[in-house]
Design an enzyme around this catalytic site. Structure first.
Site, PDB file in Angstrom:
ATOM      1  N   ASP A 253     -10.914   3.387   4.587  1.00 34.32           N
ATOM      2  CA  ASP A 253     -11.034   1.937   4.423  1.00 34.32           C
ATOM      3  C   ASP A 253     -12.471   1.466   4.645  1.00 34.32           C
ATOM      4  OD1 ASP A 253      -9.887  -0.525   3.785  1.00 34.32           O
ATOM      5  OD2 ASP A 253      -9.419  -1.010   5.868  1.00 34.32           O
TER       6      ASP A 253
ATOM      7  N   LYS B 114       0.825  -1.203   0.000  1.00 31.05           N
ATOM      8  CA  LYS B 114       0.000   0.000   0.000  1.00 31.05           C
ATOM      9  C   LYS B 114       0.864   1.258   0.000  1.00 31.05           C
ATOM     10  CE  LYS B 114      -3.748  -2.559   2.143  1.00 31.05           C
ATOM     11  NZ  LYS B 114      -4.310  -3.073   3.394  1.00 31.05           N
TER      12      LYS B 114
ATOM     13  N   GLN C 140      -4.369  -1.719   9.693  1.00 33.68           N
ATOM     14  CA  GLN C 140      -4.192  -3.041   9.102  1.00 33.68           C
ATOM     15  C   GLN C 140      -4.705  -4.101  10.074  1.00 33.68           C
ATOM     16  OE1 GLN C 140      -3.024  -3.818   5.958  1.00 33.68           O
ATOM     17  NE2 GLN C 140      -3.647  -5.905   6.468  1.00 33.68           N
TER      18      GLN C 140
END
Length: 282
Positions: free
Chosen positions: A122, A55, A99
């Protein structure tokens, strides 16, 4: 019937990232501020480390600054929540990615909810799920959002179609079903404990496999001509669909890898620039 056409997520994601890079550069030129994505990693899980590094590399490609925060595996929920709240309050950070997984000892939901809604690129907070469900402006969960972009790119209109989602996670199965419902599909949720799963899948015009179980969806259960989206990724580059048999019956199918995965990151980057643009507009 002939073999299914592959839905090339890699090529589509590349085009999205190219457009995102142009938008980011224009925003920086106009405001003097570069869009910034902060990533937070708890522990040193090899797969998570690899995903975060990927990413960060994609951020550079898209003219997005990246800030990375590493926390030890023994980090408490309270410390993680403080970290995410600090990033939420930092005006130089426009998007935040935690994450996951973060470890069984951490309250992951509490951590997600520490992310400000306007920086939840996200799409993991309650606020994002609500805006998604009601088709209001906000951020979609990245993998479901990428799936919808794939369907659009291949002219698959969900309206009136029977869609079966195999999986019920908060960041994939549930939200993709809501996005399909908002597009007038008739949606059925299934999971690993669904009785007679095969018979439900056989009715589907669109199958989204997102249960995290290798080859859970068998090719012989795919309705001839159905569109098959495999959002699973298991050891050995194996998805949640038995690709070798499903490709003989579907009309369109995503490969693993190269289907849904690249679209997830492209959607994340696109939403980071969206977030920056909104925040800088005041």
């Amino acid at each position: 019937m002939s073999q299914a056409r592959l839905m090339d997520g890699t090529a589509l994601a590349r085009r999205i990232v190219e457009r995102t890079a142009h938008r980011a550069a224009e925003l920086t030129s106009r405001t003097g501020v570069r869009p910034c994505l902060a990533t937070v990693l708890v522990g040193e899980d090899p797969a998570s480390v690899t995903y975060v590094r990927m990413k960060q590399n994609r951020c550079r490609t898209a003219n997005i600054a990246s800030r990375h925060v590493e926390l030890p595996a023994e980090t408490t929920t309270a410390r993680l929540v403080r970290t995410l709240r600090d990033l939420s309050a930092d005006p130089s950070v426009h998007g935040i990615l935690l994450q996951h997984p973060v470890g069984d000892h951490i309250d992951e939901r509490a951590a997600f909810e520490a992310i400000a809604a306007e920086k939840d690129v996200d799409g993991v907070t309650f606020a994002s799920f609500a805006t998604m469900s009601f088709a209001l402006p906000g951020f979609v969960s990245c993998t479901p959002g990428g799936i919808m972009r794939l369907l659009d790119a291949y002219d698959v209109d969900p309206a009136g179609k029977r869609a079966v989602v195999v999986g019920r996670s908060a960041i994939l199965g549930k939200p993709v079903g809501m996005l399909l419902l908002a597009r007038d599909a008739t949606v059925t949720y299934c999971h690993s404990r669904t009785r007679e799963l095969s018979s439900v899948v056989r009715e589907a015009d669109i199958v989204v496999a997102a249960a995290g179980r290798p080859r859970l969806v068998r090719g012989e259960d795919v309705k001839p001509g159905a569109v098959v989206i495999d959002a699973g990724y298991n050891a050995g580059n194996v998805g949640d669909v038995d690709f070798a048999t499903a490709v003989e019956r579907a009309s369109l199918i995503t490969p693993v890898p190269g289907g849904v995965g690249p679209m997830t990151i492209a959607t994340l980057l696109e939403q980071t620039v969206d977030a920056a643009a909104r925040q800088l507009a005041g």
